[in-house]
Design a protein around this motif. Structure first.
Motif, mmCIF file in Angstrom:
data_model
loop_
_atom_site.group_PDB
_atom_site.id
_atom_site.type_symbol
_atom_site.label_atom_id
_atom_site.label_comp_id
_atom_site.label_asym_id
_atom_site.label_seq_id
_atom_site.Cartn_x
_atom_site.Cartn_y
_atom_site.Cartn_z
ATOM 1 N N MET A 1 0.841 -1.200 0.000
ATOM 2 C CA MET A 1 0.000 0.000 0.000
ATOM 3 C C MET A 1 0.878 1.252 0.000
ATOM 4 S SD MET A 1 -3.226 -0.904 2.513
ATOM 5 C CE MET A 1 -2.220 -1.475 3.871
ATOM 6 N N TYR A 7 0.844 8.951 -4.031
ATOM 7 C CA TYR A 7 0.457 8.292 -5.285
ATOM 8 C C TYR A 7 -0.049 9.309 -6.301
ATOM 9 C CZ TYR A 7 -1.992 5.081 -8.442
ATOM 10 O OH TYR A 7 -2.429 4.391 -9.535
ATOM 11 N N VAL A 58 -8.814 2.912 -6.944
ATOM 12 C CA VAL A 58 -8.042 2.553 -5.749
ATOM 13 C C VAL A 58 -8.976 1.927 -4.727
ATOM 14 C CG1 VAL A 58 -6.394 4.459 -6.064
ATOM 15 C CG2 VAL A 58 -8.381 4.776 -4.582
ATOM 16 N N GLY A 61 -7.081 1.270 2.020
ATOM 17 C CA GLY A 61 -6.474 0.240 2.847
ATOM 18 C C GLY A 61 -6.646 0.519 4.329
ATOM 19 N N LYS A 176 -3.844 5.239 3.377
ATOM 20 C CA LYS A 176 -3.148 4.215 2.622
ATOM 21 C C LYS A 176 -4.117 3.601 1.606
ATOM 22 C CE LYS A 176 0.869 3.881 4.935
ATOM 23 N NZ LYS A 176 2.204 3.918 4.334
ATOM 24 N N ILE A 178 -4.678 0.855 -1.927
ATOM 25 C CA ILE A 178 -4.201 -0.263 -2.750
ATOM 26 C C ILE A 178 -4.364 0.150 -4.198
ATOM 27 C CG2 ILE A 178 -4.583 -2.691 -3.357
ATOM 28 C CD1 ILE A 178 -5.849 -3.023 -0.548
ATOM 29 N N GLU A 180 -2.288 -1.609 -6.873
ATOM 30 C CA GLU A 180 -1.799 -2.654 -7.776
ATOM 31 C C GLU A 180 -2.971 -3.359 -8.453
ATOM 32 O OE1 GLU A 180 -1.066 -2.311 -4.661
ATOM 33 O OE2 GLU A 180 1.106 -2.222 -4.351
ATOM 34 N N LYS A 183 -4.046 -6.838 -7.210
ATOM 35 C CA LYS A 183 -4.719 -6.808 -5.907
ATOM 36 C C LYS A 183 -6.133 -6.261 -6.031
ATOM 37 C CE LYS A 183 -0.543 -6.382 -3.073
ATOM 38 N NZ LYS A 183 0.176 -5.558 -2.071
ATOM 39 N N LEU A 184 -6.313 -5.265 -6.917
ATOM 40 C CA LEU A 184 -7.648 -4.694 -7.122
ATOM 41 C C LEU A 184 -8.594 -5.724 -7.728
ATOM 42 C CD1 LEU A 184 -6.761 -1.124 -8.469
ATOM 43 C CD2 LEU A 184 -7.650 -1.705 -6.212
#
Length: 223
Positions: A1, A7, A58, A61, A176, A178, A180, A183-184
């Protein structure tokens, strides 16, 4: 994360770097055009982004707290009065004459302003306060007709005035996220947030002018 602010900031930075690469390529083309008899009359191709719209998926997290100290302005009246009292107590004289009193208070006020500037610029409260105590003690010893213990006076000022300089703790929350793709794909669609982000380009350019003294001045202004 990753932190959400880092980001999104990274995306904006990458686009700015892409613009830089494009401008360098335009410069390379301009040099080639300048050497060609026909192309030198053509306009130079250059990328310019009006609006860049991004949809960024996104998943949230966690929220992470971070703590920072924030310096609070000194209560000059109370601080200066306390400093004056410490100096007066260190002296064997029951009171100062008017001229000496005014001189001491003036020194304290000036050094307190310097103390505030030093704390804000260095963020080292202890060192700034010690340097303040040294300067005040040195000037007080120089105007006093008594034989005073300079080191003890510095320590007294530093110790007793420390509580008068206050800081407060700021709590900052870092989100935070996620990002990637693999992972999504494992997260339910209803748990994914779509961030709509629009970047508007506002370029800057150097503008050179001549002032009344004939000197050239350059300023960075919106294009």
């Amino acid at each position: 994360m990753v932190n959400l602010n880092e980001y999104l900031g990274g995306i904006a930075t990458s686009i700015s770097e892409a613009r830089l690469m494009s401008d360098l390529k335009s410069l390379e083309i301009a040099e080639k055009f300048a050497k060609h008899d026909l192309l030198k009359h053509f306009s130079i191709p250059r990328f310019k982004a009006k609006n860049i719209e991004l949809t960024i998926p996104v998943a949230i997290g966690e929220l992470e707290n971070s703590y920072e100290k924030e310096y609070q302005p000194i209560d000059n009246i109370g601080f200066n009065s306390k400093t004056y009292t410490i100096l007066k107590d260190a002296s064997k004289a029951t009171s100062f004459d008017r001229k000496t009193s005014i001189s001491i208070r003036s020194v304290i006020a000036k050094e307190t302003d310097e103390l505030e500037r030093n704390i804000k610029s260095t963020e080292n409260q202890d060192l700034s306060l010690k340097q303040f105590s040294e300067r005040v003690a040195e000037k007080f010893v120089s105007v006093s007709k008594e034989k005073l213990d300079y080191t003890s006076l510095v320590n007294k000022l530093t110790t007793d005035l420390k509580s008068s300089i206050k800081t407060r703790q700021l709590v900052k929350q870092n989100t935070k996220v996620i990002v990637e793709a693999h992972k999504l794909n494992e997260i339910k669609p209803e748990n994914i947030v779509q961030i709509k982000m629009t970047l508007n380009e506002e370029s800057m350019e150097w503008y050179t002018s001549e002032n009344e003294n004939g000197e050239k001045e350059s300023k960075l202004l919106p294009e």
